[in-house]
Design a protein around this motif. Structure first.
Motif, short mmCIF file in Angstrom:
data_model
loop_
_atom_site.label_atom_id
_atom_site.label_comp_id
_atom_site.label_asym_id
_atom_site.label_seq_id
_atom_site.Cartn_x
_atom_site.Cartn_y
_atom_site.Cartn_z
N LYS A 45 0.88 -0.98 -0.17
CA LYS A 45 -0.12 -0.02 -0.02
C LYS A 45 0.74 1.26 0.02
CE LYS A 45 -3.51 2.36 2.97
NZ LYS A 45 -4.28 2.38 4.20
N THR A 46 0.49 2.31 -0.76
CA THR A 46 1.51 3.40 -0.94
C THR A 46 0.41 4.70 -0.15
OG1 THR A 46 1.94 2.73 -3.32
CG2 THR A 46 2.31 5.26 -2.47
N MET A 340 6.92 0.21 -6.01
CA MET A 340 8.18 0.60 -5.23
C MET A 340 9.48 0.81 -5.83
SD MET A 340 8.88 -1.53 -1.48
CE MET A 340 7.30 -1.81 -1.45
N LYS A 341 10.20 1.78 -5.71
CA LYS A 341 11.38 2.05 -6.18
C LYS A 341 12.47 2.65 -5.29
CE LYS A 341 9.40 3.50 -10.66
NZ LYS A 341 8.06 3.64 -10.20
N TYR A 342 13.85 2.28 -5.46
CA TYR A 342 14.75 2.86 -4.62
C TYR A 342 14.62 2.75 -2.99
CZ TYR A 342 15.62 5.37 -9.20
OH TYR A 342 15.85 5.59 -10.50
N VAL A 343 14.60 1.56 -2.66
CA VAL A 343 14.27 1.07 -1.19
C VAL A 343 15.33 1.59 -0.49
CG1 VAL A 343 13.40 -0.66 0.37
CG2 VAL A 343 12.49 -0.34 -1.83
N SER A 344 15.17 2.34 0.65
CA SER A 344 16.19 2.63 1.53
C SER A 344 16.22 2.31 2.64
CB SER A 344 16.45 4.22 1.62
OG SER A 344 15.15 4.62 2.25
N GLU A 345 15.08 1.47 3.06
CA GLU A 345 14.83 0.94 4.42
C GLU A 345 13.73 0.25 4.56
OE1 GLU A 345 15.80 3.22 8.06
OE2 GLU A 345 13.74 3.18 8.55
N ALA A 346 13.72 -1.02 5.10
CA ALA A 346 12.62 -2.18 5.56
C ALA A 346 12.43 -2.08 6.95
CB ALA A 346 12.85 -3.30 4.80
N TYR A 347 11.17 -1.76 7.43
CA TYR A 347 11.13 -1.69 8.84
C TYR A 347 9.73 -2.58 9.32
CZ TYR A 347 11.40 0.90 13.52
OH TYR A 347 11.68 0.74 15.04
N GLU A 348 10.40 -3.63 9.88
CA GLU A 348 9.10 -4.54 10.40
C GLU A 348 8.80 -4.31 11.79
OE1 GLU A 348 8.42 -9.51 11.03
OE2 GLU A 348 10.19 -8.86 9.85
N ILE A 354 5.51 -4.71 7.19
CA ILE A 354 6.78 -3.98 6.89
C ILE A 354 6.45 -2.49 6.12
CG2 ILE A 354 8.84 -4.47 5.75
CD1 ILE A 354 8.23 -7.30 5.76
N TRP A 355 7.24 -1.57 6.95
CA TRP A 355 7.13 -0.17 6.15
C TRP A 355 8.61 0.15 5.48
CZ3 TRP A 355 3.54 3.72 7.34
CH2 TRP A 355 2.38 3.45 8.29
N PHE A 356 8.30 0.54 4.21
CA PHE A 356 9.39 0.77 3.27
C PHE A 356 9.87 2.30 3.08
CE2 PHE A 356 7.81 -3.34 2.68
CZ PHE A 356 8.84 -3.98 2.45
N GLY A 357 10.84 2.81 3.20
CA GLY A 357 11.15 4.01 2.79
C GLY A 357 11.93 4.04 1.48
N SER A 358 12.13 5.25 0.91
CA SER A 358 12.83 5.44 -0.52
C SER A 358 13.64 6.71 -0.20
CB SER A 358 11.88 5.58 -1.68
OG SER A 358 12.47 6.01 -2.71
N VAL A 359 14.91 6.47 -0.78
CA VAL A 359 15.74 7.66 -1.01
C VAL A 359 15.60 8.81 -2.12
CG1 VAL A 359 17.54 6.36 -2.81
CG2 VAL A 359 18.26 8.08 -0.94
N PHE A 360 14.61 8.49 -3.05
CA PHE A 360 14.33 9.13 -3.95
C PHE A 360 12.69 9.68 -3.96
CE2 PHE A 360 18.20 7.89 -6.20
CZ PHE A 360 18.85 9.13 -5.90
N GLN A 361 11.75 8.52 -3.73
CA GLN A 361 10.21 8.73 -3.89
C GLN A 361 9.70 9.43 -2.81
OE1 GLN A 361 9.07 7.27 -7.18
NE2 GLN A 361 11.24 7.54 -7.46
N ASP A 368 1.57 -5.92 4.42
CA ASP A 368 0.95 -6.34 5.48
C ASP A 368 0.94 -8.05 5.09
OD1 ASP A 368 -0.57 -7.60 7.39
OD2 ASP A 368 -2.24 -6.11 7.31
N ARG A 369 1.94 -8.45 5.85
CA ARG A 369 2.43 -9.89 5.62
C ARG A 369 1.25 -11.21 6.05
NH1 ARG A 369 7.76 -10.95 4.33
NH2 ARG A 369 6.82 -12.83 3.34
#
Length: 370
Positions: A45-46, A340-348, A354-361, A368-369
């Motif tokens: 989900k975005t 999802m593009k340019y993933v900088s972080e995955a935080y479970e 799991i939340w994902f961050g990006s260095v550009f987006q 949700d697993r």
């Protein structure tokens, strides 16, 4: 068509060039195929952001958040879908010319975020100013560490806090390049990255590891007996022993595919690594041969270099490794970069998301697993 009939040159030449272009792309630029990965990140989900590049995120001691570190030097807090994002803190008082899309050095560039549970203070690794801190109410952050052992902190990246010992560990990725030149750090061949140990009681900042080529993510393990640091140029994950018979020594803990970014400890004691992109042959050549890297550093723009390294096909990838052995446990992808593009972080989180961050987006993503 008769055997002796010739194909017109105006057809043959473009056809040959097209074939050569495809072959060249597949050899030099196409991202590596990773066996056994799960192509599921496109289902995440975005959650859009008004500002680009939530490079790192964290939750406060009350469980509120996430808080995200952004391009314009600010840190925003997520208040849910009804309230959205609100400003929490920033690392520079100079806010007049800050951009939502481009890094302005005078505005700072917050990267790794770490909350201290017992005080609610937020520690911020800023890619221009050093290690900073802001209180639970937010506002303007103050500088905590700006130099270590006589060398200025040029590129503070990510860190982690041992609250029992009152010690903060963090990466200084380069003594030449700041955040905006991060990919030049990777291909330049320089090994000036270091890990700094900051004792909150004595206020001493000491270098405990060095000789890195863009050390990026850093995290302590579950019992705080060691920390791990990933080197973006090589994909190697180094371990530094803090306690026990091996204290003060280092070894190689793991190696991951692609160019790793931030590291986060999972609720079960393993680690997630955000991966900027998978490797391709041209990227490997730039990293392994210093003269090739220097050539592209002097002749290519940063935007072109980013495209070159990911094969002009930005995608999303994260890797989970064992907290005990360093073995790769799981690889998640969005191979075509649909979501999802340019993933900088995955935080479970404890709830399995799991939340994902990006260095550009300009977004974070939630998978949700469960």
């Amino acid at each position: 068509m008769p055997v002796n009939q010739k194909i017109p040159s105006w057809i043959a030449v473009p056809a040959v060039l097209a074939v050569l272009a495809v072959i060249t792309y597949q050899i030099l630029l196409a991202p590596d195929h990773i066996e056994g990965s799960k192509n599921i990140l496109s289902t995440a989900k975005t959650i859009p952001l008004p500002i680009d590049a939530p490079e790192s995120m964290n939750w406060d001691p009350k469980g509120e958040g996430p808080y995200v570190a952004l391009t314009d030097g600010s840190i925003l807090k997520w208040r849910g879908h009804d309230l959205g994002w609100v400003e929490f803190a920033y690392t520079s008082p100079l806010r007049g010319n800050c951009s939502k899309h481009e890094v302005v050095p005078s505005c700072g560039r917050p990267l790794g975020l770490t909350f201290e549970k017992k005080t609610g203070d937020l520690y911020i690794c800023d890619g221009y100013f050093g290690l900073m801190k802001v209180g639970p109410e937010g506002g303007l952050a103050e500088l905590v560490v700006g130099e270590a052992e006589g060398r200025k902190v040029i590129f503070a990246n990510q860190g982690d806090l041992d609250e029992e010992e009152d010690v903060f560990y963090f990466n200084d990725s380069s003594d030449k390049y700041h955040f905006r030149e991060v990919f030049f750090v990777t291909i330049s061949g320089e090994r000036s990255g270091r890990v700094i140990r900051y004792d909150k009681k004595t206020k001493e900042a000491k270098v405990i590891m060095d000789n890195f080529r863009c050390n990026n993510g850093l995290a302590l393990n579950k019992d705080r007996s060691f920390l791990i640091v990933c080197d973006s140029a090589t994909g190697l994950v180094h371990r530094y022993w803090i306690k026990g018979s091996k204290a003060g020594t280092r070894d190689i803990f793991s190696q991951v595919p692609g160019y790793p970014d931030n590291i986060r400890l999972t609720p079960t004691g393993d680690f997630w690594l955000g991966i900027h992109c998978k490797k391709n042959l041209i990227g490997k050549l730039m990293v392994n041969y210093k003269w090739i890297g220097k050539f592209f550093e002097k002749t290519a723009s940063l935007d072109f270099l980013v495209g070159l390294i990911n094969g002009f096909r930005p995608h999303g990838i994260a890797v989970k490794i064992s907290g005990e052995t360093g073995e790769i446990l799981e690889i998640l992808e969005d191979r075509k970069g649909k979501t999802m593009k340019y993933v900088s972080e995955a935080y479970e989180r404890d709830d399995g998301k799991i939340w994902f961050g990006s260095v550009f987006q300009p977004a974070v993503w939630v998978l949700d697993r469960k």
